[in-house]
Design a protein around this motif. Structure first.
Motif, mmCIF file in Angstrom:
data_model
loop_
_atom_site.group_PDB
_atom_site.id
_atom_site.type_symbol
_atom_site.label_atom_id
_atom_site.label_comp_id
_atom_site.label_asym_id
_atom_site.label_seq_id
_atom_site.Cartn_x
_atom_site.Cartn_y
_atom_site.Cartn_z
ATOM 1 N N ASP A 34 0.834 -1.204 0.000
ATOM 2 C CA ASP A 34 0.000 0.000 0.000
ATOM 3 C C ASP A 34 0.866 1.250 0.000
ATOM 4 O O ASP A 34 1.895 1.314 0.682
ATOM 5 C CB ASP A 34 -0.918 0.028 1.226
ATOM 6 N N LEU A 35 0.426 2.250 -0.768
ATOM 7 C CA LEU A 35 1.103 3.537 -0.818
ATOM 8 C C LEU A 35 0.347 4.537 0.047
ATOM 9 O O LEU A 35 -0.883 4.486 0.110
ATOM 10 C CB LEU A 35 1.129 4.069 -2.251
ATOM 11 N N ASP A 36 1.059 5.470 0.666
ATOM 12 C CA ASP A 36 0.344 6.544 1.349
ATOM 13 C C ASP A 36 -0.098 7.560 0.300
ATOM 14 O O ASP A 36 0.348 7.545 -0.846
ATOM 15 C CB ASP A 36 1.176 7.170 2.471
ATOM 16 N N GLU A 39 2.681 9.734 -1.520
ATOM 17 C CA GLU A 39 3.470 8.951 -2.482
ATOM 18 C C GLU A 39 2.627 8.611 -3.711
ATOM 19 O O GLU A 39 3.107 8.663 -4.846
ATOM 20 C CB GLU A 39 3.999 7.672 -1.824
ATOM 21 N N ALA A 40 1.359 8.286 -3.500
ATOM 22 C CA ALA A 40 0.472 7.964 -4.624
ATOM 23 C C ALA A 40 0.323 9.166 -5.560
ATOM 24 O O ALA A 40 0.417 9.029 -6.786
ATOM 25 C CB ALA A 40 -0.887 7.502 -4.108
ATOM 26 N N TRP A 113 3.150 0.239 -10.304
ATOM 27 C CA TRP A 113 2.234 0.817 -9.335
ATOM 28 C C TRP A 113 0.907 1.164 -9.991
ATOM 29 O O TRP A 113 0.805 1.285 -11.209
ATOM 30 C CB TRP A 113 2.832 2.058 -8.677
ATOM 31 N N ARG A 160 1.936 -0.526 -4.830
ATOM 32 C CA ARG A 160 3.157 -0.775 -5.606
ATOM 33 C C ARG A 160 3.322 -2.284 -5.674
ATOM 34 O O ARG A 160 3.231 -2.965 -4.645
ATOM 35 C CB ARG A 160 4.367 -0.133 -4.940
#
Length: 166
Positions: A34-36, A39-40, A113, A160
């Motif tokens: 998982d991306l925060d 970052e996404a 991603w 990702r």
């Protein structure tokens, strides 16, 4: 096995031989991380194209569009006759709920991603902002894309894809 037998029978009837296509080489296992939200959005800003999802006549509609990320918002250009443009205008200041998805996944390694932004889409009405976005965001089709829309994200999610053992 069944498919090979069908191919062999078909080839025998036709008097030819038919080699089975080579199976694509699939890399090792992957896992999703998982991306925060920050970052996404950073990753989303690195690609020029995504897919907008909205409701049209009570059914989901998906359109490819180009975008840019500006101060956490996703900005799109569309043409005047676009359904999304009409719905966003009709919704007024409230906007219309949309999802926006973009990704960068390598087809050979299947690593990369994917990001989804969900929020309200509204027309950009400030003439200075509209002019600035028109210079920054070039249409990718030959249509005249004079409308500028902004998605203010309420939810930003992403994953990702990485090697399972790395």
């Amino acid at each position: 096995m069944h498919d090979e037998a069908v191919r062999d029978r078909s080839a025998a009837k036709a008097g030819t031989t038919c080699a089975a296509p080579a199976a694509p080489r699939v890399p090792g296992r992957r896992r999703a991380v998982d991306l925060d939200g920050d970052e996404a959005l950073r990753l989303l800003a690195t690609v020029p194209l995504g897919r907008i999802v909205f409701t049209r006549r009570a059914l989901p509609a998906i359109r490819p569009v180009n975008h840019l990320v500006d101060a956490g918002d996703v900005v799109l250009r569309t043409h005047e006759g676009a359904a999304l443009t009409a719905y966003a205008r009709e919704a007024g200041t409230e906007g219309v709920v949309v999802a926006y998805e973009a990704d960068d996944i390598d087809l050979a390694t299947r690593l990369g991603w994917s990001v989804v932004v969900t929020g309200y889409c509204r027309p950009v009405t400030d003439p200075a902002d509209t002019a600035r976005y028109k210079t920054l965001l070039r249409p990718w089709t030959d249509r005249r894309n004079d409308e500028v829309l902004r998605i203010r994200p309420d939810l930003v999610t992403g994953i990702r894809l990485v090697p399972a053992d790395g």
